[in-house]
Design a protein around this motif. Sequence first.
Motif, PDB file in Angstrom:
ATOM      1  N   ALA A  31       0.797  -1.184  -0.079  1.00  0.00           N
ATOM      2  CA  ALA A  31      -0.051  -0.123   0.023  1.00  0.00           C
ATOM      3  C   ALA A  31       0.944   1.218   0.183  1.00  0.00           C
ATOM      4  N   VAL A  32       0.311   2.247  -0.757  1.00  0.00           N
ATOM      5  CA  VAL A  32       1.137   3.450  -0.790  1.00  0.00           C
ATOM      6  C   VAL A  32       1.064   4.448   0.458  1.00  0.00           C
ATOM      7  N   PRO A  33       1.860   4.490   1.225  1.00  0.00           N
ATOM      8  CA  PRO A  33       1.602   5.603   2.407  1.00  0.00           C
ATOM      9  C   PRO A  33       1.464   6.798   1.891  1.00  0.00           C
ATOM     10  N   GLU A  68      -1.286   5.588 -10.937  1.00  0.00           N
ATOM     11  CA  GLU A  68      -0.743   4.624  -9.763  1.00  0.00           C
ATOM     12  C   GLU A  68       0.539   5.356  -9.430  1.00  0.00           C
ATOM     13  N   ALA A  69       0.792   5.678  -8.121  1.00  0.00           N
ATOM     14  CA  ALA A  69       1.749   6.090  -7.515  1.00  0.00           C
ATOM     15  C   ALA A  69       2.849   5.186  -7.526  1.00  0.00           C
ATOM     16  N   VAL A  70       4.231   5.474  -8.074  1.00  0.00           N
ATOM     17  CA  VAL A  70       5.058   4.646  -8.263  1.00  0.00           C
ATOM     18  C   VAL A  70       6.371   5.230  -7.721  1.00  0.00           C
ATOM     19  N   ALA A  71       6.602   6.164  -7.154  1.00  0.00           N
ATOM     20  CA  ALA A  71       7.718   6.736  -6.480  1.00  0.00           C
ATOM     21  C   ALA A  71       7.229   7.871  -5.640  1.00  0.00           C
ATOM     22  N   SER A  72       8.244   8.259  -4.877  1.00  0.00           N
ATOM     23  CA  SER A  72       7.969   9.333  -3.795  1.00  0.00           C
ATOM     24  C   SER A  72       9.161  10.215  -3.915  1.00  0.00           C
ATOM     25  N   ILE A  73       9.079  11.455  -4.280  1.00  0.00           N
ATOM     26  CA  ILE A  73      10.246  12.179  -4.433  1.00  0.00           C
ATOM     27  C   ILE A  73      10.130  13.307  -3.059  1.00  0.00           C
ATOM     28  N   TRP A  74      11.236  13.377  -2.405  1.00  0.00           N
ATOM     29  CA  TRP A  74      11.631  14.198  -1.366  1.00  0.00           C
ATOM     30  C   TRP A  74      12.176  15.641  -1.849  1.00  0.00           C
ATOM     31  N   TYR A 156      15.288  10.963   1.448  1.00  0.00           N
ATOM     32  CA  TYR A 156      14.024  10.039   1.801  1.00  0.00           C
ATOM     33  C   TYR A 156      13.369   9.763   0.567  1.00  0.00           C
ATOM     34  N   SER A 157      13.870   9.866  -0.777  1.00  0.00           N
ATOM     35  CA  SER A 157      13.086   9.429  -1.793  1.00  0.00           C
ATOM     36  C   SER A 157      13.155   7.846  -1.933  1.00  0.00           C
ATOM     37  N   ARG A 158      12.196   7.458  -2.665  1.00  0.00           N
ATOM     38  CA  ARG A 158      12.053   6.022  -2.874  1.00  0.00           C
ATOM     39  C   ARG A 158      11.159   5.608  -3.769  1.00  0.00           C
ATOM     40  N   VAL A 159      10.804   4.127  -4.282  1.00  0.00           N
ATOM     41  CA  VAL A 159       9.969   3.768  -5.063  1.00  0.00           C
ATOM     42  C   VAL A 159       8.815   3.369  -4.017  1.00  0.00           C
ATOM     43  N   VAL A 160       7.487   3.452  -4.537  1.00  0.00           N
ATOM     44  CA  VAL A 160       6.463   2.964  -3.910  1.00  0.00           C
ATOM     45  C   VAL A 160       5.438   2.242  -4.778  1.00  0.00           C
ATOM     46  N   GLY A 161       4.591   1.716  -4.166  1.00  0.00           N
ATOM     47  CA  GLY A 161       3.247   0.869  -4.856  1.00  0.00           C
ATOM     48  C   GLY A 161       3.797   0.019  -5.471  1.00  0.00           C
ATOM     49  N   LYS A 162       3.596  -0.009  -7.101  1.00  0.00           N
ATOM     50  CA  LYS A 162       3.934  -0.847  -7.993  1.00  0.00           C
ATOM     51  C   LYS A 162       5.246  -0.144  -8.842  1.00  0.00           C
TER      52      LYS A 162
END
Length: 503
Positions: A31-33, A68-74, A156-162
């Motif tokens: 699940a994408v936080p 769909e969210a695939v990455a989170s950029i800080w 803090y950036s990372r891949v998320v979800g799919k």
Amino acid sequence: MATTFKNILCFSLLLLSLPLLAQEKKDSTKAVPPAKSFISSHQGTFGGKTIRYKATAKETHLKNDRDEAVASIWSVAYTQEGLTDLSKRPVTFVFNGGPGSASIWLHMGMFGPQIVKLDSDAKKDDGAAPYTLSENKYALLDLTDLVFIDPVGTGYSRVVGKGKVEDFWGLNEDAASIAKFMRLWITENKRWLSPKYIAGESFGTTRAVAVANALEGGGQNMALNGLILISQALDYDGSTSIHDNITSYLTYLPSMAATAWYHKKAGQGKTLEAFVEECRQFTYDTYAPALYRGTLLNSTAQNAIAEKLSYFIGLDKDYILKSNLTVLVPRFQKQLLADKGLAIGRLDGRFMGDEADDVASEPHLGDPSDYQLSSAYTAALNHFYASVLKVDMDRPYLTSNDEVGEKWRWRTVPDGKYWEPTPVNVARQLGETMRRNTAMKVLVASGYYDLICPFFDTEYTFARNGIVPERVTKTYYEGGHMMYTHEPDLIKLAGDIRKFLTE
């Protein structure tokens, strides 16, 4: 009958297991936080002006074509408060390099509202805590808003979800993700009419050019006003010191000469600039033709070249002859101060490290201009985030991530298309982008003692590749790769960028 019962039992068990299998498949994608955001207000004096500004430290979700969210950029953005006409307020996007480095170095060393204080003369290690942070009166917040970006896998950036790391860890993939983030930020903050700049360091300059190129496509052409390239690395031929790469023998020589001058091993009685210019002319007029002749040089000519190289880089003539007139940078690092049992830095040749193995062919502890700084930068950023920006995250901030570089995709064409590995080169992309965007200008900042991205490589690269020289400003500093660790260079670089932004 027994067989029938067995079949019924197996079928029943299968039916019971289907929900579990479905649940397992459903859970295979995490699940994408929710994206976190930390906003605070501040005030500081920059460029002699008192500026009220908002700090926004947050995660931004990048989405794929299926929304769909695939990455989170800080990112951390500093934006001036109280303005009504944002079209007159520039915004500068800032990142470091690697690949695999977060934006900590430019954030806590050059552009941020607070910076960590270290020994400006490269004589002392950063040691252990406590460290000193101070207001950065040379920061540019009186002239431009600043957005610090950590690419996927850093900070803090990372891949998320799919999402998958291979969708982001590559030259083209990385540029596409940063371009997407910039467009999102500009749209969210209503800044399409604002002047826009990118400031990058090292591989961050490679990224800056690739992003500028990517921003021209995608049906949302975003023209940049300028690029600030600190310790440029656009054509890797000139910044890769390996055997048989003739370009690198040429581009590194003046930096070796400058470093030898700094350590009083060469050029004494001359100014740095005069000695460097003398080495430039030797490199163009004598060294280059000699290298292309190779073993066709007779012994008299070889001795003459070796003597001149010894004069410029301070190494023994016999050692240079044994090296076939081509001294690799790691060997230069180990040999220059061998009489003192010291190895010099790669990022910054002013730094020195005391190593146990004095006869190793290259430094084995690592780079003293890295390990003598990194603890202070790491502590400073974590303290600043927690105490000033009130950032509260559930994972460590990765200042660097080796896994990114280990898995990085340098391939510039899609799978299935014929391609042979070549040195990375985005310089021609820069030339083409400058010719399509006739308003974009470029500032290139180079340190004399940078033994990673040599200043002479800037001159070599920007003299070709279709780059428009009239819109390029080249500046030089008596520091290394991160020239701003030398306080006089911090002041000079800030002044040069101010001039660049206002002319």
